[in-house]
Structure formats: structure tokens, C-alpha cells
Design a protein around this motif. Structure first.
Motif, PDB file in Angstrom:
ATOM      1  N   ILE A 187       1.399  -1.445  -0.296  1.00 44.68           N
ATOM      2  CA  ILE A 187      -0.300   0.417  -0.017  1.00 44.68           C
ATOM      3  C   ILE A 187       0.690   1.435  -0.176  1.00 44.68           C
ATOM      4  O   ILE A 187       0.869   2.521  -1.288  1.00 44.68           O
ATOM      5  CB  ILE A 187      -0.703   0.172   0.979  1.00 44.68           C
ATOM      6  N   GLN A 188       1.847   1.251   0.662  1.00 46.50           N
ATOM      7  CA  GLN A 188       2.837   2.317   0.430  1.00 46.50           C
ATOM      8  C   GLN A 188       3.427   2.314  -0.294  1.00 46.50           C
ATOM      9  O   GLN A 188       4.330   3.513  -0.960  1.00 46.50           O
ATOM     10  CB  GLN A 188       3.984   1.984   2.181  1.00 46.50           C
ATOM     11  N   GLU A 189       3.996   1.541  -1.468  1.00 49.48           N
ATOM     12  CA  GLU A 189       4.918   1.839  -2.751  1.00 49.48           C
ATOM     13  C   GLU A 189       3.385   2.286  -3.958  1.00 49.48           C
ATOM     14  O   GLU A 189       4.037   3.348  -4.081  1.00 49.48           O
ATOM     15  CB  GLU A 189       5.111   0.161  -3.034  1.00 49.48           C
ATOM     16  N   MET A 190       2.472   2.091  -3.676  1.00 50.53           N
ATOM     17  CA  MET A 190       1.537   2.383  -4.034  1.00 50.53           C
ATOM     18  C   MET A 190       0.636   3.295  -3.723  1.00 50.53           C
ATOM     19  O   MET A 190       1.677   4.832  -4.380  1.00 50.53           O
ATOM     20  CB  MET A 190       0.921   1.716  -3.886  1.00 50.53           C
ATOM     21  N   ARG A 191       1.283   4.457  -2.735  1.00 49.01           N
ATOM     22  CA  ARG A 191       1.028   5.938  -2.654  1.00 49.01           C
ATOM     23  C   ARG A 191       1.733   6.002  -2.674  1.00 49.01           C
ATOM     24  O   ARG A 191       1.960   7.705  -3.713  1.00 49.01           O
ATOM     25  CB  ARG A 191       1.017   5.165  -0.921  1.00 49.01           C
ATOM     26  N   ASP A 192       3.158   5.545  -2.597  1.00 52.51           N
ATOM     27  CA  ASP A 192       4.917   6.562  -3.158  1.00 52.51           C
ATOM     28  C   ASP A 192       4.213   7.189  -4.332  1.00 52.51           C
ATOM     29  O   ASP A 192       4.866   7.798  -5.090  1.00 52.51           O
ATOM     30  CB  ASP A 192       5.917   5.841  -2.750  1.00 52.51           C
ATOM     31  N   THR A 193       4.241   5.655  -5.308  1.00 55.65           N
ATOM     32  CA  THR A 193       4.249   6.115  -6.970  1.00 55.65           C
ATOM     33  C   THR A 193       2.939   6.891  -7.319  1.00 55.65           C
ATOM     34  O   THR A 193       3.061   7.815  -7.990  1.00 55.65           O
ATOM     35  CB  THR A 193       3.735   5.231  -8.119  1.00 55.65           C
ATOM     36  N   TYR A 194       1.756   6.473  -6.630  1.00 55.81           N
ATOM     37  CA  TYR A 194       0.484   7.902  -6.766  1.00 55.81           C
ATOM     38  C   TYR A 194       1.833   9.656  -6.515  1.00 55.81           C
ATOM     39  O   TYR A 194       1.058  10.284  -6.867  1.00 55.81           O
ATOM     40  CB  TYR A 194      -0.044   7.830  -6.112  1.00 55.81           C
TER      41      TYR A 194
END
Length: 405
Positions: free
Chosen positions: A290-297
């Protein structure tokens, strides 16, 4: 021949004009950068995909599933709410799995709406918030979307002047399309207001894990006593990039959840069991994805704000969600969001959603979805720069809003 009653209640499909322009451009060989639909381009987490593969193709899991969600999935959602929001839920009576939050909203509308019932809906807002109730025979009264003291003045006025009295209000924070975020203090005031006026709260929390600045967005159910009048809808579509899997939840008040569960029991057998098992793995498994996805956005947001700004279009940076809510560039403000979005496709090959698609108060804006990588976002900005510099020359076939009949 006369249209069917429920079909008559729906407006023409507002994206049709932009979609026609997109199809024509693609047929002509244009490289289209589609920032229109909030359709995640990232992969679901590897451990979730593995669990899906492991569960596929077994006689037991190929059978009909459970309409309200398998018990393990409802327990996993309860654990998520306790972990993330400190909210305790009973998986048996306060949680139902839905085929995405959109289906949950539509079926809740079917469950609680009598013909002519009034529902308070933000404008601009995600279309199902209004049209789920319209299709169920309800009446929509629009209120502002921004979570400010002014909203309560509008709500008060709407309740005083609506006959019959509204049965429910819809809220969505972080908002689609505007990316507004609500505070826990706002929710406290909202719950007090709803209890005073005896209206239900239906909260759309689909973007709860997509936040970039400040504290994580709260749940309205964190307010003591909110569960007496509230159902909240969440989705795995954005949190785990599982949009096509159609997996969501409704949680909250026992009576409302029971009504939704009853309606669903007549309409579906729930999501395919392997999808539900994989969703359990997502909720209970490692959360660093979830954090990786958030960082991408977050990186995409920063790239978009910077590159579009250099192109001559200042985009307010969204604090949350996967969308930017952007005012039309100054040169184009008199033509309206629909024609601007159509011109964007034709002249720059970049697709955005016209603000008017989310309600009349969305006019003057477009919604930009961060569903392409940073390189493509910068390419979109270069295309848009040429389009904006051409500006006035592109408008010769467009009638300004003020001159339309």
C-alpha cells in the motif's frame, strides 16, 4: 416508442462526446494518453495474485459463493477497520462484501429508497452517488462538496425546504472528483447534524489509502455513536490496484447492513470465491504494498503539477485521491469543460474528464487521473503546452457557454 421509466430518469451519457473524439483520434493513428478514467494501471500485489492462482480450479471454489462475503473475508475487513481506524465491527451483522463500492451504493439505494424519497448528494460528485438513488425512484437535492461550515448551512436549508424530509446524505472524502479531504472534527459535526435531523449518512471511503500530505484520512465511524446512523463503503480497487476484481465492502449500522444484505441475496451470489480468498490475503497480508502504491501516485502527482505548470497550466496539487481537480486554463474558461476536454483529445491526444460530468457545479473544471507513469505524464504536458500555445486558433468552431441556447 416511449423510453422505460428508469431509463428516462438517466441523463445522456456525458462522456460520449469525449469518447467519440478519443476513438476518432485513435483510428487516425494518434498516440492517446488517457488520463480520463480512474482506472489503476499498477499490478495487484504478487502475494495476492499467488493466492488467487492457488485457489483457482478447485471444485469447491468454482461453486456459487456467499452473497454477503465468505466469513474469512468479513473478519479480515473487521481487522482492517480496527487496525486502521480503531473501529470495532461485528463481521456477522455490520459487514457485507460488495461487488465494488459502486454496486454497494446502487444496492443500498434499492434497499432504503421509497418512490419520491429525498437524498442529499454533493455536487460535483461521483455519478453513482446521485444516479443510484434516481434509478431507485428517489429525488436528489444537491449540496456543496467541500467539507466546510458553509456545507452545514446548505444542509440545514435543504432539510427545511425538502418535502418529504430527506432520508439520507451522501459524503465522499477523499472526494472523487474534487480530492477534498475531511477532518475528524468535520465528521463529529456531521454526525451530530445527522442525528439531530434523523438522516442516515452514507460515506464513500474508496480513496482512504491514497493520501500524500498530512494525516491519513479518517473514517466517519471513528466518531462515537456514528454507527447508529452510518454505512461506509470501501473498495480494494484503489488500495490494492484490484479495480477489475470488483471487490468492496459496506460496513456500519446493523439495520442498514441487513437491508443491503437482503437485497443482495436476491441479486447475486457474491464475487467468485478465489477473488474473495485473494482479497483476504490482501487485507491480512503484508501492507508495505500500500505504501509503495501511495509513493508511486505521490511521484506522479508531483510530476504532473510541475510539468503541467511549466506547460502553462497551474494544477492545484491534490492532498489525496488519484485525481487532480483542475480549473480550465484561462484562455478556455468561456467554452466549458466538455468542449475543452474534446479539444484536448483532438489537439493534444490527452484525455481528461469534463467537470460537468460530475454535476453542473463541476463546470469550469476537469478531472485528471494519475493513471500513467511519470514519463507519459511529462509527454502529456509537452502535448498540452503546444495545445495551450495554439489556444485561440483552436476555438473557431466552438460556441462560448454564454452564447448557447
Amino acid at each position: 416508442m416511449e423510453e422505460f421509466y428508469r431509463i428516462r430518469r438517466l441523463p445522456p451519457y456525458v462522456f460520449e462526446q469525449v469518447n467519440r473524439a478519443k476513438a476518432a483520434a485513435r483510428n487516425a493513428g494518434a498516440d492517446i494518453i488517457d488520463l480520463g478514467m480512474g482506472n489503476p494501471d499498477l499490478s495487484a500485489p504478487p502475494h495476492v495474485l499467488e493466492k488467487l492462482k492457488e485457489t483457482l480450479g478447485k471444485p469447491r471454489t468454482d461453486r456459487y459463493s456467499a452473497s454477503k462475503g465468505i466469513p474469512g473475508l468479513r473478519r479480515a475487513q473487521a481487522a482492517y477497520y480496527e487496525r486502521r481506524f480503531g473501529v470495532k465491527l461485528n463481521p456477522e451483522t455490520q459487514i457485507v462484501a460488495t461487488l465494488g463500492s459502486k454496486e454497494g451504493f446502487a444496492n443500498m439505494a434499492q434497499a432504503i429508497t421509497s418512490p419520491g424519497d429525498v437524498v442529499l448528494v454533493p455536487n460535483p460528485s461521483y455519478p453513482i452517488h446521485a444516479f443510484g438513488f434516481l434509478m431507485a425512484g428517489g429525488v436528489i437535492r444537491s449540496v456543496p462538496a467541500e467539507p466546510t461550515p458553509e456545507l452545514f448551512r446548505h444542509l440545514e436549508r435543504a432539510i427545511i425546504h425538502s418535502i418529504p424530509k430527506p432520508i439520507a446524505m451522501v459524503v465522499c472524502y477523499p472526494s472523487n472528483p474534487t480530492a477534498y479531504v475531511a477532518s475528524l472534527d468535520f465528521y463529529r459535526d456531521l454526525v451530530a447534524f445527522a442525528k439531530k435531523h434523523e438522516v442516515f449518512i452514507l460515506s464513500d471511503l474508496a480513496y482512504s489509502e491514497l493520501y500524500y500530505d498530512g494525516e491519513p484520512p479518517p473514517s466517519v465511524l471513528q466518531v462515537p455513536g456514528a454507527i447508529d446512523i452510518t454505512v461506509e463503503f470501501t473498495s480494494m480497487s484503489k488500495t490494492f490496484s484490484m479495480a477489475g476484481w470488483r471487490m468492496g465492502f459496506a460496513v456500519g449500522n446493523d439495520r442498514l447492513i441487513a437491508a443491503l444484505t437482503r437485497v443482495k441475496s436476491y441479486l447475486d451470489y457474491g464475487a467468485f470465491t478465489p477473488i474473495q480468498v485473494a482479497a483476504v490475503a490482501a487485507l491480512n497480508g503484508p501492507q508495505d504494498c500500500i505504501q509503495e502504491m501511495r509513493d508511486t501516485y505521490h511521484r506522479r502527482r508531483d510530476a504532473m503539477v510541475e510539468a503541467f505548470g511549466r506547460a502553462g497550466w497551474d494544477i492545484p496539487p491534490p492532498a489525496a485521491s488519484m485525481f487532480a481537480w483542475a480549473p480550465l486554463p484561462e484562455k478556455f474558461r468561456n467554452i466549458g469543460s466538455m468542449d475543452f476536454a474534446t479539444l484536448m483529445v483532438e489537439k493534444s491526444g490527452v484525455v481528461v474528464s469534463p467537470g460537468v460530468a460530475f454535476g453542473e457545479h463541476g463546470e469550469g473544471y476537469v478531472r485528471i487521473a494519475m493513471v500513467e507513469n511519470e514519463q507519459r505524464i511529462r509527454q502529456a504536458a509537452r502535448n498540452i503546452r503546444r495545445f495551450l500555445e495554439a489556444g485561440v486558433e483552436t476555438l473557431h468552431n466552438v460556441v462560448p457557454l454564454a452564447n448557447r441556447r
